[in-house]
Design a protein around this motif. Structure first.
Motif, PDB file in Angstrom:
ATOM      1  N   GLU A 247      40.944  54.642  50.621  1.00 38.98           N
ATOM      2  CA  GLU A 247      40.944  56.166  49.868  1.00 38.98           C
ATOM      3  C   GLU A 247      42.001  55.901  49.036  1.00 38.98           C
ATOM      4  O   GLU A 247      43.221  55.611  49.712  1.00 38.98           O
ATOM      5  CB  GLU A 247      41.125  56.989  50.674  1.00 38.98           C
ATOM      6  N   GLY A 248      41.934  56.146  48.076  1.00 34.57           N
ATOM      7  CA  GLY A 248      42.862  56.397  46.979  1.00 34.57           C
ATOM      8  C   GLY A 248      43.557  54.997  45.781  1.00 34.57           C
ATOM      9  O   GLY A 248      43.999  55.397  45.258  1.00 34.57           O
ATOM     10  N   LEU A 249      42.815  53.843  45.791  1.00 32.24           N
ATOM     11  CA  LEU A 249      42.608  52.982  44.724  1.00 32.24           C
ATOM     12  C   LEU A 249      42.297  53.378  43.824  1.00 32.24           C
ATOM     13  O   LEU A 249      41.035  53.409  43.762  1.00 32.24           O
ATOM     14  CB  LEU A 249      42.559  51.788  45.683  1.00 32.24           C
ATOM     15  N   VAL A 250      42.816  53.300  42.422  1.00 28.31           N
ATOM     16  CA  VAL A 250      42.338  52.837  41.169  1.00 28.31           C
ATOM     17  C   VAL A 250      41.000  51.976  40.904  1.00 28.31           C
ATOM     18  O   VAL A 250      41.054  50.891  41.358  1.00 28.31           O
ATOM     19  CB  VAL A 250      42.955  53.156  39.816  1.00 28.31           C
ATOM     20  N   ALA A 251      39.893  52.214  40.517  1.00 26.11           N
ATOM     21  CA  ALA A 251      39.036  51.894  39.846  1.00 26.11           C
ATOM     22  C   ALA A 251      38.414  51.660  38.955  1.00 26.11           C
ATOM     23  O   ALA A 251      38.544  52.460  38.035  1.00 26.11           O
ATOM     24  CB  ALA A 251      37.705  51.654  40.794  1.00 26.11           C
ATOM     25  N   LYS A 252      38.277  50.621  37.653  1.00 22.53           N
ATOM     26  CA  LYS A 252      38.050  50.682  36.329  1.00 22.53           C
ATOM     27  C   LYS A 252      36.756  49.929  35.847  1.00 22.53           C
ATOM     28  O   LYS A 252      35.753  49.105  36.564  1.00 22.53           O
ATOM     29  CB  LYS A 252      39.170  50.396  35.331  1.00 22.53           C
ATOM     30  N   GLU A 253      36.353  50.452  35.151  1.00 24.36           N
ATOM     31  CA  GLU A 253      35.236  49.422  34.545  1.00 24.36           C
ATOM     32  C   GLU A 253      35.905  47.832  33.404  1.00 24.36           C
ATOM     33  O   GLU A 253      36.841  48.802  32.699  1.00 24.36           O
ATOM     34  CB  GLU A 253      34.151  49.801  33.478  1.00 24.36           C
ATOM     35  N   ALA A 254      36.205  46.968  33.191  1.00 24.21           N
ATOM     36  CA  ALA A 254      36.510  45.949  32.389  1.00 24.21           C
ATOM     37  C   ALA A 254      35.336  45.680  31.102  1.00 24.21           C
ATOM     38  O   ALA A 254      34.446  46.536  31.232  1.00 24.21           O
ATOM     39  CB  ALA A 254      36.566  44.502  33.238  1.00 24.21           C
ATOM     40  N   SER A 255      35.666  44.654  30.319  1.00 23.63           N
ATOM     41  CA  SER A 255      34.955  44.868  28.964  1.00 23.63           C
ATOM     42  C   SER A 255      33.998  45.101  29.030  1.00 23.63           C
ATOM     43  O   SER A 255      33.195  43.592  29.971  1.00 23.63           O
ATOM     44  CB  SER A 255      36.888  43.393  28.301  1.00 23.63           C
ATOM     45  N   PRO A 256      33.707  44.536  28.121  1.00 24.90           N
ATOM     46  CA  PRO A 256      31.620  44.119  28.492  1.00 24.90           C
ATOM     47  C   PRO A 256      31.147  42.899  28.162  1.00 24.90           C
ATOM     48  O   PRO A 256      30.379  42.559  27.184  1.00 24.90           O
ATOM     49  CB  PRO A 256      30.951  44.709  27.160  1.00 24.90           C
ATOM     50  N   LEU A 257      31.692  41.772  28.999  1.00 22.90           N
ATOM     51  CA  LEU A 257      31.444  40.775  29.387  1.00 22.90           C
ATOM     52  C   LEU A 257      30.478  40.089  29.939  1.00 22.90           C
ATOM     53  O   LEU A 257      30.781  41.244  31.511  1.00 22.90           O
ATOM     54  CB  LEU A 257      32.592  39.202  28.989  1.00 22.90           C
ATOM     55  N   ASP A 258      29.238  39.404  30.070  1.00 25.99           N
ATOM     56  CA  ASP A 258      28.657  39.253  30.688  1.00 25.99           C
ATOM     57  C   ASP A 258      29.480  38.084  31.585  1.00 25.99           C
ATOM     58  O   ASP A 258      29.753  37.063  30.561  1.00 25.99           O
ATOM     59  CB  ASP A 258      26.785  39.320  30.228  1.00 25.99           C
ATOM     60  N   TYR A 259      29.134  38.021  33.182  1.00 24.43           N
ATOM     61  CA  TYR A 259      30.092  36.393  33.468  1.00 24.43           C
ATOM     62  C   TYR A 259      28.640  36.296  35.015  1.00 24.43           C
ATOM     63  O   TYR A 259      28.189  36.314  35.763  1.00 24.43           O
ATOM     64  CB  TYR A 259      31.260  37.336  34.624  1.00 24.43           C
ATOM     65  N   PRO A 260      27.633  35.390  33.737  1.00 25.84           N
ATOM     66  CA  PRO A 260      26.392  35.047  34.579  1.00 25.84           C
ATOM     67  C   PRO A 260      26.608  34.258  36.583  1.00 25.84           C
ATOM     68  O   PRO A 260      28.389  33.400  36.537  1.00 25.84           O
ATOM     69  CB  PRO A 260      25.695  33.807  34.497  1.00 25.84           C
ATOM     70  N   GLU A 261      26.528  35.240  37.891  1.00 30.85           N
ATOM     71  CA  GLU A 261      26.615  34.205  38.964  1.00 30.85           C
ATOM     72  C   GLU A 261      26.694  33.390  38.877  1.00 30.85           C
ATOM     73  O   GLU A 261      27.302  32.345  40.026  1.00 30.85           O
ATOM     74  CB  GLU A 261      25.969  35.401  39.541  1.00 30.85           C
ATOM     75  N   ASP A 262      25.130  32.308  38.778  1.00 29.03           N
ATOM     76  CA  ASP A 262      25.820  30.428  38.723  1.00 29.03           C
ATOM     77  C   ASP A 262      27.092  30.138  38.170  1.00 29.03           C
ATOM     78  O   ASP A 262      27.646  29.075  39.286  1.00 29.03           O
ATOM     79  CB  ASP A 262      24.046  30.007  37.868  1.00 29.03           C
ATOM     80  N   ARG A 263      27.449  30.469  37.086  1.00 30.66           N
ATOM     81  CA  ARG A 263      28.903  30.007  36.400  1.00 30.66           C
ATOM     82  C   ARG A 263      30.201  30.727  37.226  1.00 30.66           C
ATOM     83  O   ARG A 263      30.561  29.418  37.797  1.00 30.66           O
ATOM     84  CB  ARG A 263      29.029  30.231  34.841  1.00 30.66           C
ATOM     85  N   PHE A 264      30.131  31.750  38.365  1.00 30.07           N
ATOM     86  CA  PHE A 264      31.153  32.058  38.612  1.00 30.07           C
ATOM     87  C   PHE A 264      31.390  31.367  39.721  1.00 30.07           C
ATOM     88  O   PHE A 264      32.206  31.077  40.819  1.00 30.07           O
ATOM     89  CB  PHE A 264      30.994  33.498  39.122  1.00 30.07           C
ATOM     90  N   ARG A 265      29.625  31.302  41.013  1.00 32.74           N
ATOM     91  CA  ARG A 265      29.452  30.472  42.309  1.00 32.74           C
ATOM     92  C   ARG A 265      30.386  28.827  41.546  1.00 32.74           C
ATOM     93  O   ARG A 265      30.788  28.221  42.695  1.00 32.74           O
ATOM     94  CB  ARG A 265      28.059  30.040  41.894  1.00 32.74           C
TER      95      ARG A 265
END
Length: 454
Positions: A247-265
């Motif tokens: 609890e207490g950690l910051v989370a934000k949204e990143a830039s609107p880029l799509d990172y396909p899961e197959d590429r990431f894997r």
């Protein structure tokens, strides 16, 4: 102001690339590692080699250090009358090689395979050094801006003396634009500006249950062993979906880029069948949400362990923080969570190792426009995208604090297959050529923008 045209710079970079690559390979052959326990003599050789490269381009050069810190190289060439000054940053130290059996060629003998140059530090960050040198060579005596090169010697080991070095040379390093060539691009053929990086807190947690080891048959079943306690404690750091549960950690949204899961894997090298953790878009999970990794556990080796209850166990944790979070408060939140969740009343203690601030860069203004135009020209019409980086470069916030009027451009030579810090680190030679051209064009565009009335 008269400066070289885009076509002239393109031809100049093509002319200089063979020599730039040869000098890059010479740098890669010097195993300059700033980690404790290594021979630091190669770091001195590396600094001298970089200094020689800068002197050959007509810069005033000095090698500087603070206290027990490792050598940084500073080179300067004054700006023409009325022109802006650009600080070019890179680092000449490298990561340790790790397990040599995982390398397909010798780490400190650069080797080309399929259009990539392999070797430790070839991408991170000796290619950054040479991209700066390539831009200087392209202009020769016609450099349209002032330049200050700051080539650090201990970035991979935490930049402990960087702030002191910046303070010591503050006036010499003052500039209108700062180019930090220690990041990468979104993909091969896709240039990028890095506009956010996560912060970091590294620490240790230790749990104790006994004054000394005791017979596992005589006392097992009533006495919890320390590894059992530590294992249950560490699992509390994430919820069932794999999101950080502190609890207490910051989370934000990143830039609107799509990172396909197959590429990431594929780029991560994930074993088939292993599921991803966390929720939300992939770019949010790896750029702008907190993570906690368990880097190591101190425990008996399996082939040496007696049948005894382990009295004490220790883990090293690495917490990456979203832009906007504060390392000090995040560390307190982590300690509070662990203290609250330690099972069976075990004794718990903490040890802080180091931290670093996250950063966000407002990529607006004439010098950022100059950079985007340079990238588009170098990548044959492809626009640069803004990316985040899940890793940490804490000194960027130091530059922001010490040079608040400067525009900070975070660029780099790495691509998703560079494997910086891992075995078989490599540099895509075609992308490196574009990076060198982009930096030369950037200096040209900055000079033109510097003439424009804001």
């Amino acid at each position: 102001m008269t400066t070289l045209s885009v076509d002239e710079l393109r031809a100049a970079i093509e002319r200089e690339l063979p020599g730039v690559r040869a000098d890059l390979e010479r740098l890669v052959r010097i195993p300059g590692i700033a980690f404790d326990g290594f021979d630091f003599t190669p770091l001195e050789r590396s600094a001298e080699a970089v200094a020689e490269l800068l002197r050959n381009e007509g810069l005033e050069v000095q090698i500087s250090r603070v206290g027990e810190g490792h050598p940084a190289v500073i080179g300067r060439k004054a700006a023409p009358a009325g022109a802006p000054t650009v600080l070019l940053y890179a680092h000449h130290d490298v990561q340790p090689t790790g397990d040599l059996s995982q390398w397909e060629s010798e780490p400190f003998e650069p080797t080309e395979r399929d259009g990539r140059l392999y070797g430790r530090g070839v991408a991170d960050d000796k290619a950054g050094v040479m991209a700066h040198v390539a831009a200087l060579r392209a202009f020769g005596e016609n450099l349209p801006v002032g330049v200050v090169l700051f080539i650090e010697g201990e970035e991979e080991f935490g930049s402990a003396s960087l702030e002191a070095l910046l303070s010591k040379h503050r006036d010499e390093l003052a500039s209108d634009v700062i180019v930090i060539a220690d990041s990468g691009n979104w993909d091969i053929g896709q240039p990028s500006l890095t506009t956010s990086l996560r912060g970091i807190v590294n620490s240790f947690v230790t749990v104790e249950v006994l004054h000394s080891a005791v017979h596992s048959g005589m006392y097992g079943g009533a006495v919890p062993d320390a590894l059992m306690v530590l294992s249950r404690l560490l699992t509390s750091l994430h919820d069932d979906k794999g999101d950080v549960a502190v609890e207490g950690l910051v989370a934000k949204e990143a830039s609107p880029l799509d990172y396909p899961e197959d590429r990431f894997r594929a780029e991560a090298g994930l074993i088939e069948g292993v599921q991803l953790i966390g929720t939300g878009r992939l770019v949010d999970r790896i750029w702008t949400k907190p993570t906690i990794s368990i880097l190591a556990v101190d425990a008996p080796k399996t082939n040496e362990a007696p049948n005894a209850i382990v009295p004490k166990a220790k883990a090293k944790l690495s917490m990456r923080l979203a832009p906007g979070d504060d390392p000090k408060s995040a560390y307190e939140a982590l300690k509070a969570h662990l203290a609250r969740n330690v099972p069976w009343g075990a004794k718990i203690s903490f040890e802080f190792e180091h931290d670093g601030n996250p950063c966000v860069i407002d990529a607006t203004g004439k010098y950022f426009d100059a950079a985007r135009a340079a990238f588009k020209q170098a990548w044959d019409g492809t626009d640069a995208v803004e990316i985040g980086v899940g890793g940490s470069i804490p000194f960027i916030s130091t530059f922001q604090d010490m040079f608040p009027q400067a525009s900070i451009l975070v660029t780099g030579v790495e691509d998703p297959n560079a494997k910086a810090h891992g075995p078989n680190e490599s540099l895509h030679l075609g992308e490196f050529a574009r990076v060198c051209l982009a930096e030369a064009l950037l200096l040209r565009n900055v000079a033109v923008a510097g003439e424009t009335v804001a």
